[in-house]
Design a protein around this motif. Structure first.
Motif, PDB file in Angstrom:
ATOM      1  N   LEU A  66       0.854  -1.185   0.000  1.00 34.71           N
ATOM      2  CA  LEU A  66       0.000   0.000   0.000  1.00 34.71           C
ATOM      3  C   LEU A  66       0.885   1.228   0.000  1.00 34.71           C
ATOM      4  CD1 LEU A  66      -2.529  -1.056   2.800  1.00 34.71           C
ATOM      5  CD2 LEU A  66      -2.896  -1.219   0.323  1.00 34.71           C
ATOM      6  N   LEU A  67       0.382   2.322  -0.567  1.00 34.28           N
ATOM      7  CA  LEU A  67       1.143   3.560  -0.553  1.00 34.28           C
ATOM      8  C   LEU A  67       0.211   4.755  -0.481  1.00 34.28           C
ATOM      9  CD1 LEU A  67       2.279   4.284  -4.184  1.00 34.28           C
ATOM     10  CD2 LEU A  67       1.345   2.078  -3.593  1.00 34.28           C
ATOM     11  N   LEU A  68       0.678   5.786   0.203  1.00 35.48           N
ATOM     12  CA  LEU A  68      -0.047   7.047   0.284  1.00 35.48           C
ATOM     13  C   LEU A  68       0.578   8.026  -0.691  1.00 35.48           C
ATOM     14  CD1 LEU A  68      -0.514   7.327   4.148  1.00 35.48           C
ATOM     15  CD2 LEU A  68      -2.311   6.995   2.455  1.00 35.48           C
ATOM     16  N   GLY A  69      -0.261   8.665  -1.504  1.00 33.60           N
ATOM     17  CA  GLY A  69       0.251   9.580  -2.519  1.00 33.60           C
ATOM     18  C   GLY A  69      -0.885  10.261  -3.252  1.00 33.60           C
ATOM     19  N   GLY A  70      -0.707  10.457  -4.570  1.00 26.53           N
ATOM     20  CA  GLY A  70      -1.690  11.195  -5.354  1.00 26.53           C
ATOM     21  C   GLY A  70      -2.686  10.343  -6.095  1.00 26.53           C
ATOM     22  N   ASP A  71      -2.556   9.032  -6.046  1.00 26.82           N
ATOM     23  CA  ASP A  71      -3.447   8.131  -6.792  1.00 26.82           C
ATOM     24  C   ASP A  71      -4.134   7.153  -5.848  1.00 26.82           C
ATOM     25  OD1 ASP A  71      -2.675   9.202  -9.344  1.00 26.82           O
ATOM     26  OD2 ASP A  71      -0.822   8.033  -9.190  1.00 26.82           O
ATOM     27  N   GLN A  81      -1.608  18.794   0.205  1.00 27.22           N
ATOM     28  CA  GLN A  81      -2.286  18.027  -0.843  1.00 27.22           C
ATOM     29  C   GLN A  81      -3.347  17.105  -0.254  1.00 27.22           C
ATOM     30  OE1 GLN A  81       1.269  15.414  -2.068  1.00 27.22           O
ATOM     31  NE2 GLN A  81      -0.455  13.989  -2.193  1.00 27.22           N
ATOM     32  N   VAL A  82      -4.126  16.496  -1.161  1.00 25.11           N
ATOM     33  CA  VAL A  82      -5.058  15.444  -0.783  1.00 25.11           C
ATOM     34  C   VAL A  82      -4.316  14.118  -0.896  1.00 25.11           C
ATOM     35  CG1 VAL A  82      -7.196  14.246  -1.359  1.00 25.11           C
ATOM     36  CG2 VAL A  82      -7.075  16.736  -1.563  1.00 25.11           C
ATOM     37  N   TRP A  83      -4.401  13.309   0.151  1.00 22.25           N
ATOM     38  CA  TRP A  83      -3.669  12.050   0.194  1.00 22.25           C
ATOM     39  C   TRP A  83      -4.594  10.887  -0.147  1.00 22.25           C
ATOM     40  CZ3 TRP A  83       1.483  12.226   0.468  1.00 22.25           C
ATOM     41  CH2 TRP A  83       2.056  13.423   0.927  1.00 22.25           C
ATOM     42  N   HIS A  84      -4.119  10.054  -1.071  1.00 23.63           N
ATOM     43  CA  HIS A  84      -4.876   8.899  -1.537  1.00 23.63           C
ATOM     44  C   HIS A  84      -4.161   7.611  -1.124  1.00 23.63           C
ATOM     45  CE1 HIS A  84      -5.978  12.242  -4.146  1.00 23.63           C
ATOM     46  NE2 HIS A  84      -7.052  11.582  -4.547  1.00 23.63           N
ATOM     47  N   LEU A  85      -4.934   6.557  -0.968  1.00 26.75           N
ATOM     48  CA  LEU A  85      -4.367   5.247  -0.679  1.00 26.75           C
ATOM     49  C   LEU A  85      -4.367   4.417  -1.947  1.00 26.75           C
ATOM     50  CD1 LEU A  85      -3.259   3.321   1.530  1.00 26.75           C
ATOM     51  CD2 LEU A  85      -5.590   2.432   1.744  1.00 26.75           C
ATOM     52  N   GLY A  86      -3.169   4.032  -2.401  1.00 29.14           N
ATOM     53  CA  GLY A  86      -3.025   3.200  -3.580  1.00 29.14           C
ATOM     54  C   GLY A  86      -2.571   1.799  -3.202  1.00 29.14           C
ATOM     55  N   ALA A  95      -2.934  -6.232   4.650  1.00 27.31           N
ATOM     56  CA  ALA A  95      -3.019  -4.975   3.904  1.00 27.31           C
ATOM     57  C   ALA A  95      -4.474  -4.565   3.710  1.00 27.31           C
ATOM     58  CB  ALA A  95      -2.310  -5.112   2.561  1.00 27.31           C
ATOM     59  N   GLU A  96      -5.321  -5.531   3.432  1.00 25.85           N
ATOM     60  CA  GLU A  96      -6.743  -5.234   3.248  1.00 25.85           C
ATOM     61  C   GLU A  96      -7.356  -4.723   4.548  1.00 25.85           C
ATOM     62  OE1 GLU A  96     -10.176  -4.597   1.243  1.00 25.85           O
ATOM     63  OE2 GLU A  96      -8.250  -5.230   0.385  1.00 25.85           O
ATOM     64  N   ARG A  97      -6.938  -5.324   5.666  1.00 24.16           N
ATOM     65  CA  ARG A  97      -7.450  -4.885   6.970  1.00 24.16           C
ATOM     66  C   ARG A  97      -7.047  -3.444   7.253  1.00 24.16           C
ATOM     67  NH1 ARG A  97      -8.172  -7.604  12.000  1.00 24.16           N
ATOM     68  NH2 ARG A  97      -9.402  -6.207  13.320  1.00 24.16           N
ATOM     69  N   PHE A  98      -5.796  -3.100   6.943  1.00 21.97           N
ATOM     70  CA  PHE A  98      -5.334  -1.732   7.186  1.00 21.97           C
ATOM     71  C   PHE A  98      -6.067  -0.745   6.276  1.00 21.97           C
ATOM     72  CE2 PHE A  98      -2.297   1.766   6.248  1.00 21.97           C
ATOM     73  CZ  PHE A  98      -2.298   2.345   7.508  1.00 21.97           C
ATOM     74  N   ALA A  99      -6.257  -1.110   5.001  1.00 19.98           N
ATOM     75  CA  ALA A  99      -6.966  -0.227   4.073  1.00 19.98           C
ATOM     76  C   ALA A  99      -8.396   0.019   4.543  1.00 19.98           C
ATOM     77  CB  ALA A  99      -6.954  -0.835   2.666  1.00 19.98           C
ATOM     78  N   GLU A 100      -9.059  -1.026   5.011  1.00 19.77           N
ATOM     79  CA  GLU A 100     -10.433  -0.874   5.509  1.00 19.77           C
ATOM     80  C   GLU A 100     -10.463   0.028   6.739  1.00 19.77           C
ATOM     81  OE1 GLU A 100     -11.902  -4.773   6.222  1.00 19.77           O
ATOM     82  OE2 GLU A 100     -12.168  -5.257   4.081  1.00 19.77           O
ATOM     83  N   TRP A 101      -9.507  -0.170   7.648  1.00 19.75           N
ATOM     84  CA  TRP A 101      -9.461   0.633   8.872  1.00 19.75           C
ATOM     85  C   TRP A 101      -9.203   2.099   8.552  1.00 19.75           C
ATOM     86  CZ3 TRP A 101      -5.605   3.621  11.125  1.00 19.75           C
ATOM     87  CH2 TRP A 101      -5.843   4.038  12.450  1.00 19.75           C
ATOM     88  N   VAL A 106     -13.460   5.241  12.215  1.00 21.10           N
ATOM     89  CA  VAL A 106     -12.448   5.242  13.271  1.00 21.10           C
ATOM     90  C   VAL A 106     -11.099   5.695  12.714  1.00 21.10           C
ATOM     91  CG1 VAL A 106     -11.131   3.784  14.861  1.00 21.10           C
ATOM     92  CG2 VAL A 106     -13.602   3.488  14.660  1.00 21.10           C
ATOM     93  N   GLY A 107     -10.717   5.151  11.557  1.00 25.89           N
ATOM     94  CA  GLY A 107      -9.445   5.540  10.950  1.00 25.89           C
ATOM     95  C   GLY A 107      -9.409   7.008  10.571  1.00 25.89           C
ATOM     96  N   ARG A 108     -10.474   7.502   9.979  1.00 26.50           N
ATOM     97  CA  ARG A 108     -10.518   8.912   9.569  1.00 26.50           C
ATOM     98  C   ARG A 108     -10.498   9.834  10.788  1.00 26.50           C
ATOM     99  NH1 ARG A 108     -12.891   9.901   4.166  1.00 26.50           N
ATOM    100  NH2 ARG A 108     -12.879   7.925   3.033  1.00 26.50           N
ATOM    101  N   ASN A 109     -11.229   9.455  11.834  1.00 24.74           N
ATOM    102  CA  ASN A 109     -11.209  10.271  13.056  1.00 24.74           C
ATOM    103  C   ASN A 109      -9.835  10.264  13.714  1.00 24.74           C
ATOM    104  OD1 ASN A 109     -13.893  11.161  13.013  1.00 24.74           O
ATOM    105  ND2 ASN A 109     -14.619   9.265  13.944  1.00 24.74           N
ATOM    106  N   THR A 110      -9.120   9.148  13.591  1.00 29.06           N
ATOM    107  CA  THR A 110      -7.763   9.085  14.131  1.00 29.06           C
ATOM    108  C   THR A 110      -6.850  10.041  13.380  1.00 29.06           C
ATOM    109  OG1 THR A 110      -8.112   6.763  14.719  1.00 29.06           O
ATOM    110  CG2 THR A 110      -5.842   7.547  14.696  1.00 29.06           C
ATOM    111  N   VAL A 111      -7.002  10.120  12.062  1.00 27.97           N
ATOM    112  CA  VAL A 111      -6.194  11.038  11.248  1.00 27.97           C
ATOM    113  C   VAL A 111      -6.534  12.486  11.584  1.00 27.97           C
ATOM    114  CG1 VAL A 111      -5.751  11.872   8.904  1.00 27.97           C
ATOM    115  CG2 VAL A 111      -5.827   9.415   9.364  1.00 27.97           C
TER     116      VAL A 111
END
Length: 248
Positions: A66-71, A81-86, A95-101, A106-111
């Protein structure tokens, strides 16, 4: 003949063992400018506390699942910038569990709750205003007291009975509890100096290199114990440090 059969069976058993280890590991690439904000130190321990899955930051996108970036899927904005999960390939269950979280409430509120100096650095993308929800520790506070007394009084006073313990220049737990970012400090303490040089968190931090042993007897905790310490500190009374000083 018997020895050859034994060796053959041992070789067959190696791949599944490696597979089981990877089920608890996510390889994530995050650009340096985002790492430097401290956001990863804020969110990754919280994910690991709840799931016992370790997220390893890798040096290049080619190494990552997984990577955080522009796509990819837009998650949050900040740091210019706006950060996307690729994703890189299919990825595994961890990896799927982390992407879902990370995409969950909960994940968005943590950010969006990351505010090291009292000012939130990140928000959800788009014009919609969101309310930051505090995530209360749900560990065993009694266990947290026991763990704190056994493993933290080397440096800190953790309660009234241990107020003469520790190092004089090291703040007590009640003083740390009075700080606005206390929850961030306690949930990521093992990533904040000087703790990485002598602290191991099971299934989260890598072991010390054999050629570089820790300078002092290491402290080892489980994720359950870290969360218990959080619950213990959350329930304690913060030290009264008085009003801020005003200079004439």
């Amino acid at each position: 003949m018997g020895m050859r059969v034994l060796l053959f069976c041992s070789v067959l058993l190696l791949p599944p063992a490696a597979g089981r280890a990877d089920e608890k590991l996510v390889r994530l690439y995050v650009p340096p400018e985002l790492v430097e904000t401290g956001l990863m130190q804020h969110i990754l321990p919280r994910f690991s506390l709840k799931t016992q899955i370790r997220v390893e930051l890798v040096d290049s996108a080619e190494e990552a699942e997984l990577l955080l970036g522009g796509d990819g899927t837009a998650l949050f904005e900040g740091a210019g910038q706006v950060w996307h999960l690729g994703r890189q390939g299919a990825g595994g269950a961890a990896a799927e569990r982390f992407a879902e979280w990370l995409g969950s409430d909960v994940g968005r509120n943590t950010v969006t709750g990351f505010a090291p100096d009292g000012v939130a650095l990140f928000a959800l993308p788009g014009p919609t205003e969101t309310e930051t929800v505090a995530i209360a520790p749900d560990g065993d506070a009694a266990l947290g007291w026991t763990v704190s007394r056994e493993k933290c009084t080397r440096c800190h006073a953790v309660d009234d009975e241990s107020r003469m313990a520790g190092i004089g220049s090291t703040p007590s737990f009640s003083v740390l509890r009075s700080l606005g970012d206390w929850e961030y400090r306690f949930s990521t303490f093992y990533a904040l100096n000087p703790h990485p040089s002598f602290t191991i968190i099971e299934d989260v931090t890598p072991p010390f290199p054999e050629n570089r042993p820790p300078p002092i007897s290491p402290i080892q905790l489980t994720l359950e114990e870290v969360e218990a310490v959080l619950a213990f500190v959350a329930a304690m009374e913060a030290a009264d440090l008085g009003a801020p000083l005003h200079h004439q």
